[in-house]
Design a protein around this motif. Structure first.
Motif, mmCIF file in Angstrom:
data_model
loop_
_atom_site.group_PDB
_atom_site.id
_atom_site.type_symbol
_atom_site.label_atom_id
_atom_site.label_comp_id
_atom_site.label_asym_id
_atom_site.label_seq_id
_atom_site.Cartn_x
_atom_site.Cartn_y
_atom_site.Cartn_z
ATOM 1 N N ARG A 1 0.875 -1.307 -0.214
ATOM 2 C CA ARG A 1 -0.049 0.014 0.123
ATOM 3 C C ARG A 1 0.479 1.353 -0.373
ATOM 4 O O ARG A 1 0.550 2.111 -0.261
ATOM 5 N N GLU A 2 2.080 1.141 0.796
ATOM 6 C CA GLU A 2 2.688 2.772 0.578
ATOM 7 C C GLU A 2 3.504 2.666 -1.428
ATOM 8 O O GLU A 2 3.499 3.731 -1.017
ATOM 9 N N GLU A 3 3.076 1.955 -2.027
ATOM 10 C CA GLU A 3 3.525 2.091 -3.536
ATOM 11 C C GLU A 3 2.195 3.333 -3.691
ATOM 12 O O GLU A 3 1.917 4.655 -4.872
ATOM 13 N N HIS A 4 1.002 3.329 -3.141
ATOM 14 C CA HIS A 4 0.279 4.341 -3.363
ATOM 15 C C HIS A 4 0.503 5.421 -3.003
ATOM 16 O O HIS A 4 -0.029 5.763 -1.431
ATOM 17 N N ILE A 5 0.056 7.248 -3.053
ATOM 18 C CA ILE A 5 0.514 8.533 -2.617
ATOM 19 C C ILE A 5 -0.308 9.229 -2.917
ATOM 20 O O ILE A 5 -0.953 9.870 -1.486
ATOM 21 N N PHE A 6 -1.017 9.041 -3.715
ATOM 22 C CA PHE A 6 -2.449 10.039 -3.589
ATOM 23 C C PHE A 6 -3.478 10.237 -3.181
ATOM 24 O O PHE A 6 -3.609 8.778 -3.056
#
Length: 221
Positions: free
Chosen positions: A120-125
Motif C-alpha cells: 500500500r506504500e506505493e499509493h501516495i495520492f
C-alpha cells in the motif's frame, strides 16, 4: 438547474436500507445463493477509494476447519477483551460483556475476511499525510456490502475481535497485508429493531446534534 435526484420511491429505498441496516449476530445456516453473493461483492468493489487504490481484498472461507480456527481466534480475543474491560471498568461490566453474542461465525451461510492489500506504500495520492485512508476506503467497501446485503434480505455482522497477526498467518497473507474484518453473512430469522448493543442495554447511541459543529470544534462533554 438540472435535477439529478432519483424518483421519490427510489430515494425512500436508499434511506430505508441505511436506517434498517443492522450489525447481525444471529444467523440461519441456509446457504447464500451464489448470484446474490456475487452482487454483494460487486457492490463492495464499486466503493470509492482514495486515489483509486482499491485496497480491499476478500477471502471467502469455504473450508469448515478454517472457519473453526477463525472462531477459536475470535473466542480467545473475546476473553482477553473481557479482561481488559474488567480492568478498565469493573467486573460487572466484564461479566456483562461475556454475556453478549459478539459473532455468528459458526452459524452464518458465508464467512468472508476483508483485508487491506500489501504494498500500500506505493499509493501516495491522497495518503501522503493521511495514510489511514486505505482503511477508510476498505470501510466504504464494507458499508456497501452491508447495505446491499440488507436490500437482499440478508444479515451481515462485522467482527473485529481478533489478533490481525494471528489471522493473517492462518490465512497465509503476505507481509504488509492486514485483515480488518471478519464478515458473517447470511439469512436471519429477523432483524433487530434497534442495534443489538442498544437492545441489550450495553450502550446508548448519541444524537446527531452532538456530532455536528460549525466553523470550529465545540466540545459536547
Amino acid at each position: 438547474m438540472q435535477d439529478f435526484s432519483y424518483p421519490d420511491h427510489e430515494k425512500e429505498a436508499i434511506y430505508r436500507v441505511i436506517a434498517e441496516r443492522r450489525d447481525m449476530r444471529h444467523f440461519l445456516p441456509t446457504p447464500v445463493a451464489p448470484e446474490v453473493l456475487a452482487k454483494i461483492l460487486h457492490a463492495a468493489h464499486h466503493a470509492p477509494s482514495v486515489g483509486l487504490m482499491q485496497p480491499w481484498r476478500f477471502i471467502r472461507i469455504t473450508d469448515i476447519n478454517t472457519r473453526r480456527q477463525i472462531h477459536q481466534l475470535v473466542d480467545k480475543e473475546r476473553v482477553q477483551t473481557a479482561q481488559a474491560i474488567g480492568e478498565h471498568e469493573n467486573s460487572a461490566r466484564m461479566a456483562e460483556f461475556l454475556r453478549l453474542k459478539v459473532e455468528g461465525i459458526l452459524e452464518c451461510g458465508e464467512l468472508i475476511v476483508v483485508t487491506l492489500c500489501d504494498k500500500r506504500e506505493e499509493h501516495i495520492f491522497g495518503r501522503r499525510t493521511l495514510p489511514e485512508m486505505d482503511i477508510a476506503s476498505v470501510s466504504c467497501a464494507i458499508q456497501n456490502m452491508w447495505l446491499a446485503s440488507r436490500a437482499e434480505g440478508l444479515g451481515m455482522g462485522w467482527v473485529s475481535i481478533f489478533d490481525p497477526v494471528e489471522l493473517g498467518t492462518l490465512l497465509n497473507m503476505p507481509t504488509g497485508a492486514k485483515p480488518v474484518a471478519i464478515l458473517c453473512l447470511g439469512h436471519v430469522n429477523s432483524f433487530y429493531k434497534e442495534p443489538m448493543l442498544i437492545e441489550t442495554g450495553w450502550k446508548q447511541a448519541k444524537p446527531l446534534a452532538d456530532m455536528v459543529m460549525e466553523n470550529q470544534w465545540k466540545s459536547t462533554e
